[in-house]
Design an enzyme around this catalytic site. Structure first.
Site, PDB file in Angstrom:
ATOM      1  N   TYR B 150       0.845  -1.211   0.000  1.00 52.25           N
ATOM      2  CA  TYR B 150       0.000   0.000   0.000  1.00 52.25           C
ATOM      3  C   TYR B 150       0.876   1.255   0.000  1.00 52.25           C
ATOM      4  O   TYR B 150       0.378   2.359   0.206  1.00 52.25           O
ATOM      5  CB  TYR B 150      -0.882  -0.048   1.257  1.00 52.25           C
ATOM      6  CG  TYR B 150      -2.127   0.810   1.214  1.00 52.25           C
ATOM      7  CD1 TYR B 150      -3.211   0.481   0.395  1.00 52.25           C
ATOM      8  CD2 TYR B 150      -2.234   1.950   2.009  1.00 52.25           C
ATOM      9  CE1 TYR B 150      -4.356   1.265   0.374  1.00 52.25           C
ATOM     10  CE2 TYR B 150      -3.387   2.735   1.984  1.00 52.25           C
ATOM     11  CZ  TYR B 150      -4.435   2.381   1.175  1.00 52.25           C
ATOM     12  OH  TYR B 150      -5.581   3.145   1.149  1.00 52.25           O
ATOM     13  N   LYS B 157      -1.919   9.489   0.502  1.00 49.15           N
ATOM     14  CA  LYS B 157      -2.965   9.879   1.456  1.00 49.15           C
ATOM     15  C   LYS B 157      -2.379  10.738   2.579  1.00 49.15           C
ATOM     16  O   LYS B 157      -3.054  11.630   3.114  1.00 49.15           O
ATOM     17  CB  LYS B 157      -3.655   8.642   2.034  1.00 49.15           C
ATOM     18  CG  LYS B 157      -4.451   7.833   1.000  1.00 49.15           C
ATOM     19  CD  LYS B 157      -5.613   8.622   0.425  1.00 49.15           C
ATOM     20  CE  LYS B 157      -6.558   7.744  -0.377  1.00 49.15           C
ATOM     21  NZ  LYS B 157      -7.650   8.523  -1.002  1.00 49.15           N
TER      22      LYS B 157
END
Lengths: 85, 265
Positions: B150, B157
Site C-alpha cells: 500500500y 494519502k
C-alpha cells in the site's frame, strides 16, 4: 485525428508515448506485455485510446482479447459502432 | 433537508464509496455532479438513482491525473451550474506494490490522482464557492499505518491529509471549510485489490472493537455531517472512521462482541 491515420498507427503512438519506447512494432501475436507494459501502463493505454477515439472499451470484452491485433480489431469495431449511431 | 439547493461535486462518485457519498448527498437534497474515470454506464446508473431522489444529477468524464481534464471539468461545471458548494475529493487510484517494487510511473500516477488532483480541484472549486463552501477529502488509515503493498497510496494519502490542514487555514477567510476522513478498510470491491487472502476480512473484523468492518454508509454519514452547518467549527481535521481498529495493537481481540453495531444511515 487525421482520417488517413490508421487505428494501428495511432495505438502504436499511444503505446510508444506511455511505455516511453520508440521501437514498438505490432505483429499478429504481440501483446503489450512483450513491450514491458505493466497493469498501470495498460490502464493508461486504455484511457488514452478511449479519449483519442471517443469510444468506451468494455473491460469484460477486453479480458477475452489476447494480443494487440485483437485489441486493434476491437477498437475498430467500437469506432464503427459509434459511427453507425 | 440539510443540503437542499447545494451543488456538490464528488470525484470518483460513480461507484464504491464515491457512489455511496453521491447518493447520501442527494438524499440530503444536494444536486450532484458525478465525476467518473472510464465507465459511463456505471456513472449514468448512479446519476439515475440520485435523480430518483428529486435532485439534479450530472456526470462528467475526466481522468484526474491530467490537469487539463480537471480544467475542462470545472469549465463545464461553471457553465452548467455557475457555482459549487461542496467538493468531495474522493477519486483514488493506486498501484499495489511494495516500496522496492515501485517505479516512478506508479509513484507519479498515484500521487497525481490521489493528492495533486485534490489540490487542482480545490483551486478551481474555491473560485466557484463564492458564498463559502465545504471540501471533504477522503483519505485512508494507510496514511499513518503501514499496510501490505500500500506504499504509494499510503504516502499519497499522507500528502492529502497534510494538504487538508494547509487548505483549511488558507481557505478559512473565504468561508470554505476543509476536512478529511480517514477510513479503515471499507468493504467494497476495491478492497479485493489489496487482499489476496480470503481470510483477511475476517481478521479485520476480529481486530476491530466495533465488531465489524467499515461499511460505505459509515463514511457517508460523516461526509454528510461535515457538509452540514453543525460541523462549522471543525477545520483541517482528519476524522478517523474505523470502528476503533487503529487504537488496538496487532493481535488484539476485543472481549466478546458487545461493541458490534450495525451501520445505519
Amino acid at each position: 485525428m487525421s482520417v488517413n491515420t490508421s487505428v494501428e498507427e495511432t495505438v502504436k503512438k499511444i503505446a510508444q508515448r506511455i511505455l516511453r519506447k520508440k521501437d514498438i512494432a505490432f505483429a499478429p501475436t504481440t501483446t503489450f506485455k512483450d513491450f514491458g507494459a505493466d497493469s498501470l501502463d495498460i490502464v493508461q493505454i486504455l484511457v488514452a485510446v478511449e479519449d483519442t477515439f471517443d469510444i468506451e472499451l468494455d473491460d469484460e470484452q477486453l479480458r477475452n482479447i489476447n494480443d494487440t491485433a485483437g485489441f486493434i480489431a476491437y477498437i475498430e469495431s467500437k469506432i464503427a459502432e459509434k459511427n453507425k449511431k | 433537508m440539510a443540503l437542499n439547493g447545494k451543488v456538490a461535486l464528488i470525484t470518483g462518485g460513480s461507484r464504491g464509496i464515491g457512489r455511496a457519498i453521491t447518493l447520501k448527498l442527494a438524499s440530503e437534497g444536494a444536486d450532484v455532479i458525478i465525476n467518473f474515470f472510464r465507465k459511463r454506464g456505471t456513472a449514468e446508473s448512479t446519476a439515475e438513482t440520485a435523480r430518483s431522489q428529486g435532485v439534479t444529477a450530472h456526470i462528467i468524464k475526466a481522468n484526474l491525473a491530467e490537469p487539463e481534464k480537471i480544467d475542462r471539468m470545472f469549465t463545464e461545471i461553471e457553465n452548467m451550474f455557475g457555482r459549487l458548494d461542496i467538493l468531495v475529493n474522493n477519486a483514488a487510484s493506486g498501484v499495489a506494490r511494495t516500496a522496492m517494487e515501485l517505479d516512478f510511473d506508479a509513484w507519479d500516477w498515484t500521487m497525481n490522482v490521489n493528492a495533486r488532483a485534490a489540490l487542482l480541484c480545490t483551486q478551481r472549486a474555491a473560485r466557484l464557492m463564492r458564498n463559502g463552501g465545504v471540501i471533504v477529502n477522503i483519505s485512508s488509515l494507510g496514511s499513518r499505518l503501514v499496510m501490505p503493498i500500500y506504499t504509494a497510496v499510503g504516502v499519497s494519502k499522507a500528502a492529502l491529509e497534510a494538504l487538508t490542514r494547509y487548505l483549511a487555514i488558507e481557505l478559512a477567510p473565504l468561508g470554505i471549510r476543509v476536512n478529511a476522513i480517514a477510513a479503515g478498510p471499507v468493504e467494497t470491491e476495491a478492497l479485493k485489490l489489496y487482499t489476496t487472502d480470503p481470510g483477511i476480512p475476517q481478521q479485520m473484523v476480529t481486530s476491530t472493537p466495533a465488531g465489524r468492518m467499515v461499511q460505505p454508509e459509515d463514511v457517508t454519514n460523516v461526509v454528510a455531517f461535515l457538509c452540514s452547518d453543525a460541523a462549522s467549527m471543525i477545520r483541517g481535521q482528519i476524522i478517523i472512521v474505523d470502528g476503533g481498529a487503529s487504537l488496538t495493537s496487532l493481535g488484539y481481540t476485543p472481549p466478546g462482541d458487545k461493541g458490534a453495531q450495525s451501520a445505519s444511515t
